[in-house]
Design an enzyme around this catalytic site. Structure first.
Site, PDB file in Angstrom:
ATOM      1  N   HIS A   1       0.793  -1.336   0.016  1.00 40.56           N
ATOM      2  CA  HIS A   1      -0.044   0.018   0.063  1.00 40.56           C
ATOM      3  C   HIS A   1       0.807   1.172   0.015  1.00 40.56           C
ATOM      4  O   HIS A   1       2.072   1.166   0.000  1.00 40.56           O
ATOM      5  CB  HIS A   1      -0.806  -0.084   1.080  1.00 40.56           C
ATOM      6  CG  HIS A   1      -0.257  -0.002   2.372  1.00 40.56           C
ATOM      7  ND1 HIS A   1       0.023  -1.337   3.016  1.00 40.56           N
ATOM      8  CD2 HIS A   1      -0.005   0.916   3.377  1.00 40.56           C
ATOM      9  CE1 HIS A   1       0.685  -0.995   4.237  1.00 40.56           C
ATOM     10  NE2 HIS A   1       0.709   0.168   4.470  1.00 40.56           N
TER      11      HIS A   1
ATOM     12  N   THR B   1       2.214   4.375  -4.466  1.00 39.30           N
ATOM     13  CA  THR B   1       3.088   4.367  -5.563  1.00 39.30           C
ATOM     14  C   THR B   1       4.437   3.664  -5.299  1.00 39.30           C
ATOM     15  O   THR B   1       4.781   3.424  -4.128  1.00 39.30           O
ATOM     16  CB  THR B   1       3.556   5.716  -5.742  1.00 39.30           C
ATOM     17  OG1 THR B   1       3.727   6.543  -4.610  1.00 39.30           O
ATOM     18  CG2 THR B   1       2.426   6.758  -6.537  1.00 39.30           C
ATOM     19  N   ARG B   2       4.971   3.202  -6.392  1.00 40.42           N
ATOM     20  CA  ARG B   2       6.411   2.518  -6.078  1.00 40.42           C
ATOM     21  C   ARG B   2       7.127   3.036  -7.351  1.00 40.42           C
ATOM     22  O   ARG B   2       6.587   3.219  -8.388  1.00 40.42           O
ATOM     23  CB  ARG B   2       6.098   0.993  -6.299  1.00 40.42           C
ATOM     24  CG  ARG B   2       5.377   0.374  -5.033  1.00 40.42           C
ATOM     25  CD  ARG B   2       6.300   0.436  -3.703  1.00 40.42           C
ATOM     26  NE  ARG B   2       5.480  -0.165  -2.810  1.00 40.42           N
ATOM     27  CZ  ARG B   2       4.634   0.334  -1.754  1.00 40.42           C
ATOM     28  NH1 ARG B   2       4.636   1.423  -1.889  1.00 40.42           N
ATOM     29  NH2 ARG B   2       4.117  -0.528  -0.904  1.00 40.42           N
TER      30      ARG B   2
ATOM     31  N   LYS C   1       5.976  12.628  -1.732  1.00 32.42           N
ATOM     32  CA  LYS C   1       6.076  11.459  -0.705  1.00 32.42           C
ATOM     33  C   LYS C   1       7.613  11.028  -0.472  1.00 32.42           C
ATOM     34  O   LYS C   1       8.307  11.088  -1.344  1.00 32.42           O
ATOM     35  CB  LYS C   1       5.577  10.377  -1.368  1.00 32.42           C
ATOM     36  CG  LYS C   1       5.447   8.961  -0.628  1.00 32.42           C
ATOM     37  CD  LYS C   1       4.775   7.887  -1.523  1.00 32.42           C
ATOM     38  CE  LYS C   1       4.781   6.628  -1.060  1.00 32.42           C
ATOM     39  NZ  LYS C   1       4.391   5.541  -1.806  1.00 32.42           N
TER      40      LYS C   1
ATOM     41  N   HIS D   1      14.741   4.212   3.410  1.00 35.74           N
ATOM     42  CA  HIS D   1      14.694   2.831   2.932  1.00 35.74           C
ATOM     43  C   HIS D   1      15.640   1.883   4.075  1.00 35.74           C
ATOM     44  O   HIS D   1      15.378   0.949   4.390  1.00 35.74           O
ATOM     45  CB  HIS D   1      15.538   2.807   1.574  1.00 35.74           C
ATOM     46  CG  HIS D   1      15.648   1.482   1.078  1.00 35.74           C
ATOM     47  ND1 HIS D   1      14.405   0.600   0.750  1.00 35.74           N
ATOM     48  CD2 HIS D   1      16.754   0.535   0.801  1.00 35.74           C
ATOM     49  CE1 HIS D   1      14.909  -0.573   0.329  1.00 35.74           C
ATOM     50  NE2 HIS D   1      16.361  -0.532   0.565  1.00 35.74           N
TER      51      HIS D   1
ATOM     52  N   CYS E   1       4.259   0.519   7.175  1.00 40.67           N
ATOM     53  CA  CYS E   1       4.188  -0.538   5.854  1.00 40.67           C
ATOM     54  C   CYS E   1       5.185  -1.442   6.515  1.00 40.67           C
ATOM     55  O   CYS E   1       5.958  -1.116   7.496  1.00 40.67           O
ATOM     56  CB  CYS E   1       4.447  -0.028   4.552  1.00 40.67           C
ATOM     57  SG  CYS E   1       4.213  -1.120   3.230  1.00 40.67           S
TER      58      CYS E   1
ATOM     59  N   LYS F   1       8.487  -3.290  -8.229  1.00 38.76           N
ATOM     60  CA  LYS F   1       8.618  -3.134  -9.578  1.00 38.76           C
ATOM     61  C   LYS F   1       8.725  -4.504 -10.560  1.00 38.76           C
ATOM     62  O   LYS F   1       8.579  -4.394 -11.678  1.00 38.76           O
ATOM     63  CB  LYS F   1       9.910  -2.376  -9.918  1.00 38.76           C
ATOM     64  CG  LYS F   1      11.259  -2.998  -9.510  1.00 38.76           C
ATOM     65  CD  LYS F   1      12.370  -2.039  -9.410  1.00 38.76           C
ATOM     66  CE  LYS F   1      12.675  -0.987  -8.309  1.00 38.76           C
ATOM     67  NZ  LYS F   1      12.689  -1.533  -6.895  1.00 38.76           N
TER      68      LYS F   1
HETATM   69  C1  LIG Z   1       7.060   1.743   2.387  1.00 44.50           C
HETATM   70  C2  LIG Z   1       7.553   0.914   1.018  1.00 44.50           C
HETATM   71  C3  LIG Z   1       7.871   1.514   0.086  1.00 44.50           C
HETATM   72  C4  LIG Z   1       8.231   0.673  -1.153  1.00 44.50           C
HETATM   73  N1  LIG Z   1       8.865   1.241  -2.088  1.00 44.50           N
HETATM   74  C5  LIG Z   1       9.152   0.393  -3.223  1.00 44.50           C
HETATM   75  C6  LIG Z   1       9.511   1.033  -4.261  1.00 44.50           C
HETATM   76  O1  LIG Z   1       9.565   2.377  -4.531  1.00 44.50           O
HETATM   77  N2  LIG Z   1       9.743   0.126  -5.187  1.00 44.50           N
HETATM   78  C7  LIG Z   1       9.779  -1.392  -5.370  1.00 44.50           C
HETATM   79  O2  LIG Z   1       9.988  -1.752  -6.179  1.00 44.50           O
HETATM   80  N3  LIG Z   1       9.470  -1.964  -4.207  1.00 44.50           N
HETATM   81  C8  LIG Z   1       9.071  -0.971  -3.135  1.00 44.50           C
HETATM   82  N4  LIG Z   1       8.630  -1.449  -1.962  1.00 44.50           N
HETATM   83  C9  LIG Z   1       8.781  -3.005  -1.888  1.00 44.50           C
HETATM   84  C10 LIG Z   1       7.450  -3.911  -2.503  1.00 44.50           C
HETATM   85  O3  LIG Z   1       6.421  -3.085  -2.076  1.00 44.50           O
HETATM   86  C11 LIG Z   1       7.725  -5.213  -1.845  1.00 44.50           C
HETATM   87  O4  LIG Z   1       8.789  -5.679  -2.069  1.00 44.50           O
HETATM   88  C12 LIG Z   1       6.244  -5.875  -2.412  1.00 44.50           C
HETATM   89  O5  LIG Z   1       5.277  -5.302  -2.452  1.00 44.50           O
HETATM   90  C13 LIG Z   1       6.358  -7.513  -1.758  1.00 44.50           C
HETATM   91  O6  LIG Z   1       5.336  -8.205  -2.337  1.00 44.50           O
HETATM   92  P1  LIG Z   1       4.856  -9.597  -1.830  1.00 44.50           P
HETATM   93  O7  LIG Z   1       3.967 -10.365  -2.815  1.00 44.50           O
HETATM   94  O8  LIG Z   1       5.889 -10.260  -1.213  1.00 44.50           O
HETATM   95  O9  LIG Z   1       4.053  -8.833  -0.475  1.00 44.50           O
HETATM   96  P2  LIG Z   1       2.401  -8.439  -0.469  1.00 44.50           P
HETATM   97  O10 LIG Z   1       2.142  -7.541  -1.897  1.00 44.50           O
HETATM   98  O11 LIG Z   1       2.192  -7.984   0.840  1.00 44.50           O
HETATM   99  O12 LIG Z   1       1.407  -9.780  -0.741  1.00 44.50           O
HETATM  100  C14 LIG Z   1       1.599 -10.778   0.556  1.00 44.50           C
HETATM  101  C15 LIG Z   1       0.131 -11.139   0.589  1.00 44.50           C
HETATM  102  O13 LIG Z   1      -0.251 -12.188   1.332  1.00 44.50           O
HETATM  103  C16 LIG Z   1      -1.290 -12.062   2.111  1.00 44.50           C
HETATM  104  N5  LIG Z   1      -0.952 -13.103   3.451  1.00 44.50           N
HETATM  105  C17 LIG Z   1      -0.228 -12.939   4.332  1.00 44.50           C
HETATM  106  N6  LIG Z   1      -0.291 -14.151   5.170  1.00 44.50           N
HETATM  107  C18 LIG Z   1      -1.350 -14.973   4.874  1.00 44.50           C
HETATM  108  C19 LIG Z   1      -1.764 -16.110   5.025  1.00 44.50           C
HETATM  109  N7  LIG Z   1      -1.429 -16.704   6.077  1.00 44.50           N
HETATM  110  N8  LIG Z   1      -2.796 -16.702   4.208  1.00 44.50           N
HETATM  111  C20 LIG Z   1      -3.184 -16.024   3.160  1.00 44.50           C
HETATM  112  N9  LIG Z   1      -2.695 -14.758   2.811  1.00 44.50           N
HETATM  113  C21 LIG Z   1      -1.843 -14.224   3.344  1.00 44.50           C
HETATM  114  C22 LIG Z   1      -1.014 -10.744   2.563  1.00 44.50           C
HETATM  115  O14 LIG Z   1      -2.479 -10.487   2.988  1.00 44.50           O
HETATM  116  C23 LIG Z   1      -0.847 -10.003   1.299  1.00 44.50           C
HETATM  117  O15 LIG Z   1      -1.619  -9.776   0.548  1.00 44.50           O
HETATM  118  C24 LIG Z   1       8.299  -0.842  -0.921  1.00 44.50           C
HETATM  119  C25 LIG Z   1       7.678  -1.380   0.187  1.00 44.50           C
HETATM  120  C26 LIG Z   1       7.076  -0.636   1.263  1.00 44.50           C
HETATM  121  C27 LIG Z   1       6.427  -0.996   2.605  1.00 44.50           C
END
Ligand SMILES: Cc1cc2nc3c(=O)[nH]c(=O)nc-3n(C[C@H](O)[C@H](O)[C@H](O)COP(=O)(O)OP(=O)(O)OC[C@H]3O[C@@H](n4cnc5c(N)ncnc54)[C@H](O)[C@@H]3O)c2cc1C
Length: 413
Positions: free
Chosen positions: A80, A83-84, A300, A304, A349, A382
């Protein structure tokens, strides 16, 4: 669902692409028949990586069930904040470049398919000292992959982007083709496409246990005691991944870290995208990233590095609960961006950090049909499109077009 996602900011006029808001409605799409149907692949965690994988698998004719603890996109994971940044000349390692370029292509395809504004080419400027390892790697990445990049000294950078006050010894490596992704809208777009191709999404459904029988089958139990048996499983459940895989004898070295970020006001136009690109700064104060004022939300900014390690099941203390939440950001603004105004809104986050800050994308050795995608260490979004595609290829074809060997878990052995 947070207000910034709901606002569904129109696509910047400069890009002249017709905008249609993502069809995601925010309503639960729980398929009550899910328990009676046959699925090829179950995806635990329909966030950034999971929703993309769900779409690419569905497009390949695979029958997919996605289960998520929330109703994605939501603010209970790592995706959330609206933006990224997407950069291609990659300071974290030139080896990421093919994945970044493929991801860019797929984001633009997704925009076209859904007619939704997902990417704004604001350019991204990397700022730091010329001998900083991150800055050197940006240059290596650009040179070895033919990515346009301009290097400016501190005075030239200050003239071109008047908001910046760099130290005289710092330089700015500007990548004009990089920019900003609307992360929640992108997940909404994948959700729309995947479900329209027949994928089933179980929202507000937490997975609590996984059991595997070699190559034969995998059993998954939800917290409401539903049981699913599938051939292939992807675990990309952010903070829960470590605990879900531990009973399979797999140690995943990932730490959940609380992070804060915020939007600030400014003098009119100072942070407009034409005068202020997205940025990453490797400075004596730490690593900071930020975004121009898109859609009137303000500048924003986030830090990091640093952050507070938290247990997988612990609630995150709200923005402002720690002095550094605002203090670090204000100190950075005072030094480097003195034209920034007052705090508008702050959020927290989470990052899922590995010890070397590189991702873990692998299979469980004893259960090769169980795929893992985790440890995205604050820079994974990304790549979500390309990682989703790669996971789908691994499942349906055995291997992915992009080599993911550098993300194997065995590097920690
Ligand atoms: C503040 C912030 C800024 C960032 N800026 C950047 C950026 O500029 N550029 C960039 O490339 N990346 C950035 N990132 C990193 C990027 O957002 C994350 O690396 C990426 O979203 C991770 O994806 P994910 O699928 O692992 O996690 P998520 O997108 O969180 O997906 C995991 C999902 O698993 C679900 N889940 C958890 N436990 C369970 C369970 N037991 N059963 C079922 N579902 C479950 C959750 O509800 C969630 O929907 C940033 C992150 C943050 C927090």
């Amino acid at each position: 669902m947070n207000a910034l996602y709901d606002a569904r900011v129109p696509l910047s006029e400069a890009r002249r692409v017709h905008v249609r808001a993502a069809a995601h409605t925010g309503q639960s799409m729980q398929d009550t028949n899910a328990g009676n149907r046959h699925f090829d692949t179950l995806i635990v965690g329909a966030g950034s990586m999971g929703m993309a994988a769900g779409y690419y698998l569905s497009r390949l004719g695979n029958k997919v069930l996605l289960l998520d603890a929330g109703d994605p996109p939501h603010d209970q994971g790592a995706h959330h904040g609206a933006t990224r940044l997407i950069r291609h000349a990659y300071g974290e390692g030139a080896a990421y470049v093919p994945l970044a370029l493929r991801a860019q292509q797929l984001w633009e395809d997704l925009e076209q398919q859904t007619q939704t504004a997902l990417f704004v080419r604001t350019g991204v400027v990397n700022i730091g000292s010329p001998d900083d390892a991150f800055m050197r790697e940006v240059l290596v990445s650009a040179a070895s992959h033919g990515i346009p990049l301009e290097t400016l000294d501190a005075a030239a950078a200050g003239k071109r982007w008047p908001a910046w006050r760099l130290r005289p010894e710092q330089i700015a490596n500007f990548e004009p083709g990089a920019g900003v992704l609307y992360c929640e809208r992108a997940i909404g777009a994948y959700r729309q496409l995947a479900t329209s191709l027949g994928a089933t999404l179980g929202t507000n459904t937490r997975v609590r246990r996984i059991e595997c029988h070699g190559r034969e089958s995998v059993n998954v139990w939800t917290d409401t005691n539903d049981k699913f048996t599938v051939r292939d499983l992807i675990v990309c459940a952010g903070k829960s991944t470590r605990d879900l895989l531990a009973p399979l004898g797999l140690e995943i070295p990932v730490t959940r870290v609380r992070k804060s970020f915020a939007w600030f006001g400014s003098a009119p136009g100072l942070f407009a995208p034409e005068r202020f690109p997205g940025f990453f700064v490797a400075s004596e104060m730490g690593g900071y990233y930020g975004f121009p004022d898109l859609d009137g939300n303000g500048l924003k900014l986030g830090r990091h590095d640093a952050g507070e390690p938290v247990a997988a099941d612990a609630p995150l203390a709200p923005f402002g609960a720690r002095p550094g939440d605002l203090g670090d950001l204000q100190a950075f603004l005072q030094r480097y961006l003195p034209g920034a105004g007052k705090l508008r809104v702050g959020r927290v986050c989470e990052y899922d950090m590995t010890p070397d800050e590189h991702f873990i994308i692998d299979r469980v050795p004893t259960c090769p049909n169980v795929h893992i995608a985790t440890g995205f260490s604050g820079h994974g979004f990304k790549f979500a499109s390309a990682i989703g595609e790669a996971l789908a290829e691994r499942i349906t074809q055995g291997e992915s077009r992009i080599d993911l060997a550098m993300f194997a878990r065995k590097r920690f052995a």
